[in-house]
Scaffold this motif. Structure first.
Motif, mmCIF file in Angstrom:
data_model
loop_
_atom_site.group_PDB
_atom_site.id
_atom_site.type_symbol
_atom_site.label_atom_id
_atom_site.label_comp_id
_atom_site.label_asym_id
_atom_site.label_seq_id
_atom_site.Cartn_x
_atom_site.Cartn_y
_atom_site.Cartn_z
ATOM 1 N N GLN A 1 54.744 41.324 -0.845
ATOM 2 C CA GLN A 1 53.532 42.108 -1.060
ATOM 3 C C GLN A 1 52.480 41.801 0.004
ATOM 4 O OE1 GLN A 1 53.214 44.489 -3.186
ATOM 5 N NE2 GLN A 1 54.990 44.180 -4.474
ATOM 6 N N ARG B 1 39.612 53.848 -6.966
ATOM 7 C CA ARG B 1 40.491 54.599 -7.862
ATOM 8 C C ARG B 1 40.129 54.481 -9.336
ATOM 9 N NH1 ARG B 1 44.384 57.427 -8.766
ATOM 10 N NH2 ARG B 1 45.409 58.582 -7.108
ATOM 11 N N GLU C 1 39.576 58.583 -4.490
ATOM 12 C CA GLU C 1 40.766 59.192 -3.876
ATOM 13 C C GLU C 1 41.332 58.331 -2.751
ATOM 14 O OE1 GLU C 1 38.833 62.782 -2.885
ATOM 15 O OE2 GLU C 1 39.661 63.872 -4.598
ATOM 16 N N ILE D 1 42.609 53.649 2.088
ATOM 17 C CA ILE D 1 43.682 53.919 3.050
ATOM 18 C C ILE D 1 43.194 53.605 4.467
ATOM 19 C CG2 ILE D 1 45.060 55.748 4.096
ATOM 20 C CD1 ILE D 1 45.278 56.985 1.269
ATOM 21 N N THR E 1 46.625 47.778 0.181
ATOM 22 C CA THR E 1 47.855 48.007 -0.579
ATOM 23 C C THR E 1 47.680 47.677 -2.049
ATOM 24 O OG1 THR E 1 48.646 45.799 -0.087
ATOM 25 C CG2 THR E 1 49.287 47.535 1.410
ATOM 26 N N VAL F 1 53.200 50.103 -2.585
ATOM 27 C CA VAL F 1 53.177 49.432 -3.880
ATOM 28 C C VAL F 1 54.602 49.077 -4.321
ATOM 29 C CG1 VAL F 1 52.429 49.611 -6.273
ATOM 30 C CG2 VAL F 1 51.084 50.669 -4.479
ATOM 31 N N GLU G 1 50.009 55.502 -7.660
ATOM 32 C CA GLU G 1 48.799 56.266 -7.360
ATOM 33 C C GLU G 1 48.467 56.228 -5.877
ATOM 34 O OE1 GLU G 1 46.249 54.312 -10.110
ATOM 35 O OE2 GLU G 1 46.569 55.841 -11.651
ATOM 36 N N LEU G 2 48.698 55.062 -5.257
ATOM 37 C CA LEU G 2 48.418 54.971 -3.821
ATOM 38 C C LEU G 2 49.340 55.919 -3.048
ATOM 39 C CD1 LEU G 2 46.839 53.641 -1.540
ATOM 40 C CD2 LEU G 2 48.503 51.790 -1.541
ATOM 41 N N ARG H 1 50.537 58.711 -4.157
ATOM 42 C CA ARG H 1 49.989 60.057 -4.366
ATOM 43 C C ARG H 1 48.835 60.312 -3.384
ATOM 44 N NH1 ARG H 1 48.433 64.105 -8.283
ATOM 45 N NH2 ARG H 1 46.423 64.844 -7.520
ATOM 46 N N ASP H 2 47.942 59.338 -3.265
ATOM 47 C CA ASP H 2 46.807 59.524 -2.366
ATOM 48 C C ASP H 2 47.267 59.651 -0.917
ATOM 49 O OD1 ASP H 2 45.104 59.487 -4.487
ATOM 50 O OD2 ASP H 2 44.545 57.392 -4.292
ATOM 51 N N LEU H 3 48.319 58.938 -0.572
ATOM 52 C CA LEU H 3 48.842 59.056 0.795
ATOM 53 C C LEU H 3 49.479 60.432 1.008
ATOM 54 C CD1 LEU H 3 50.259 55.480 1.335
ATOM 55 C CD2 LEU H 3 48.704 56.627 2.878
ATOM 56 N N LEU I 1 46.738 62.745 1.584
ATOM 57 C CA LEU I 1 46.192 62.537 2.926
ATOM 58 C C LEU I 1 47.081 63.194 3.987
ATOM 59 C CD1 LEU I 1 44.255 60.072 4.595
ATOM 60 C CD2 LEU I 1 46.603 59.759 5.303
#
Lengths: 178, 162
Positions: free
Chosen positions: A29, A101, A127, A132, A137, B50, B62-63, B65-67, B70
């Motif tokens: 991770q 989020r 969002e 990003i 992450t 993730v 969810e990340l 989805r956001d990517l 984007l």
């Protein structure tokens, strides 16, 4: 002398085994950030409910600061939170927050009202726009940004007193001395 | 026979569904089918940060989805596929690519297995060639017994208790 040739496969095996052994021990991770020593990516976030000011990349240059990604849904952020409150109380370094989020726009403010608000500036990021841009992450993550607005360090996971003393605080001091 | 055909039909349709579905939600899909197919193509090459071994096209995180959103925003804004991928790499590093790029830091990854296979084949070839040569030499010219060896052999045969 010729015998040595027969040891080559064993040596190759040992080298590979050592690589795999080290690789297995790493946390997958934890992904090294490519943003270290780069200018903070441009972002502009609206304020969370109850605050007048949002948080944008233009707010960062001027002094060394921390940018902390959190969310009311994030369990590890709860663990980290009391220590951020302590840093705030001691006035060590300004901490800015990115409320990441939230499904419910009231959830972040309610969380801060309940556990305390350690942040100088907070932006709402439902969002993942800023998240990003920062290559986030997971939460919590904390970036140390220097006085020129350059990212100098990325902490993945909660800041504990030990991590602060041994890793983040020395960097903050060094950046201030520059 | 019918049952087999039915089973095959079911398997094929499941396979097709799996191949086309991904995790893309209806509200994410772009109106322009060309852009949407490009978005799918780009998304399939980007790792979900993730869940890591899924692409963002497959992941329900969810990340991810956001990517995906984007990626679609950038494509709609006129970016090429490469520009979108380069942007995500500039945020997350090469790790985000499911297909690692071929460059100096990944030569060992890409060329290592082939190099090891070639070294192994050379070693095997050399081993058999040497052994073959040794065996051939031994077969071609068996060394005659010396006088001493002959005498010892005769002695052994005479000593045979039978």
């Amino acid at each position: 002398m010729r015998r040595i040739v027969y040891l080559v496969p064993l040596a190759v095996f040992l080298v590979l085994a050592a690589y795999f052994w080290v690789g297995l021990g790493k946390d997958p991770q934890i992904i090294p950030s490519v943003l270290i020593d780069q200018q903070v990516p441009p972002f502009a976030l609206k304020p969370i409910r109850g605050r007048d000011r949002g948080f944008s990349s233009d707010d960062l240059p001027g002094q060394v600061s921390l940018v902390n990604i959190f969310g009311s849904w994030c369990v590890a952020c709860r663990i980290e939170h009391p220590f951020l409150m302590k840093l705030k109380a001691d006035g060590v370094v300004p901490i800015h927050g990115i409320d990441w989020r939230e499904k419910d726009p009231n959830a972040g403010p309610a969380w801060l009202a309940r556990f305390g608000d350690p942040y100088t500036l907070v932006g709402d990021d439902p969002e993942s726009k800023a998240a990003i841009a920062f290559g986030v992450t997971g939460a919590p993550e904390t970036f140390i940004v220097d006085a020129r607005g350059v990212i100098r360090y990325k902490q993945i996971g909660p800041i504990t007193p030990e991590i602060w003393e041994n890793q983040l605080w020395p960097i903050v001091q060094k950046l201030r001395a520059q | 026979m019918r049952a087999i055909l039915a089973a095959v039909a079911v398997a094929v349709s499941i396979g097709l569904a799996a191949a086309t579905a991904g995790a893309v939600e209806p509200d994410e899909v772009l109106d322009d089918p060309v852009l949407e197919s490009r978005a799918r193509e780009v998304s399939k090459g980007l790792r979900c940060l993730v869940c890591q071994n899924q692409s963002i096209d497959d992941s329900d995180a969810e990340l991810a989805r956001d990517l995906r959103v984007l990626v679609r925003e950038r494509l709609s804004a006129g970016d090429s596929n490469e520009q979108v991928v380069d942007y995500v790499v500039s945020r997350y590093g090469d790790f985000v690519l499911l297909n690692p790029p071929f460059k100096a830091s990944t030569y060992a990854l890409w060329l290592g297995p082939a190099a090891l296979a070639i070294v192994g084949m050379i070693a095997v070839f050399a081993f058999y060639r040497r052994r073959g040569a040794a065996a051939g030499a031994a077969a071609a010219a068996p060394r005659p017994l010396s006088e001493a060896e002959k005498r010892r052999l005769d002695g052994l045969l005479e000593d045979d208790p039978r």
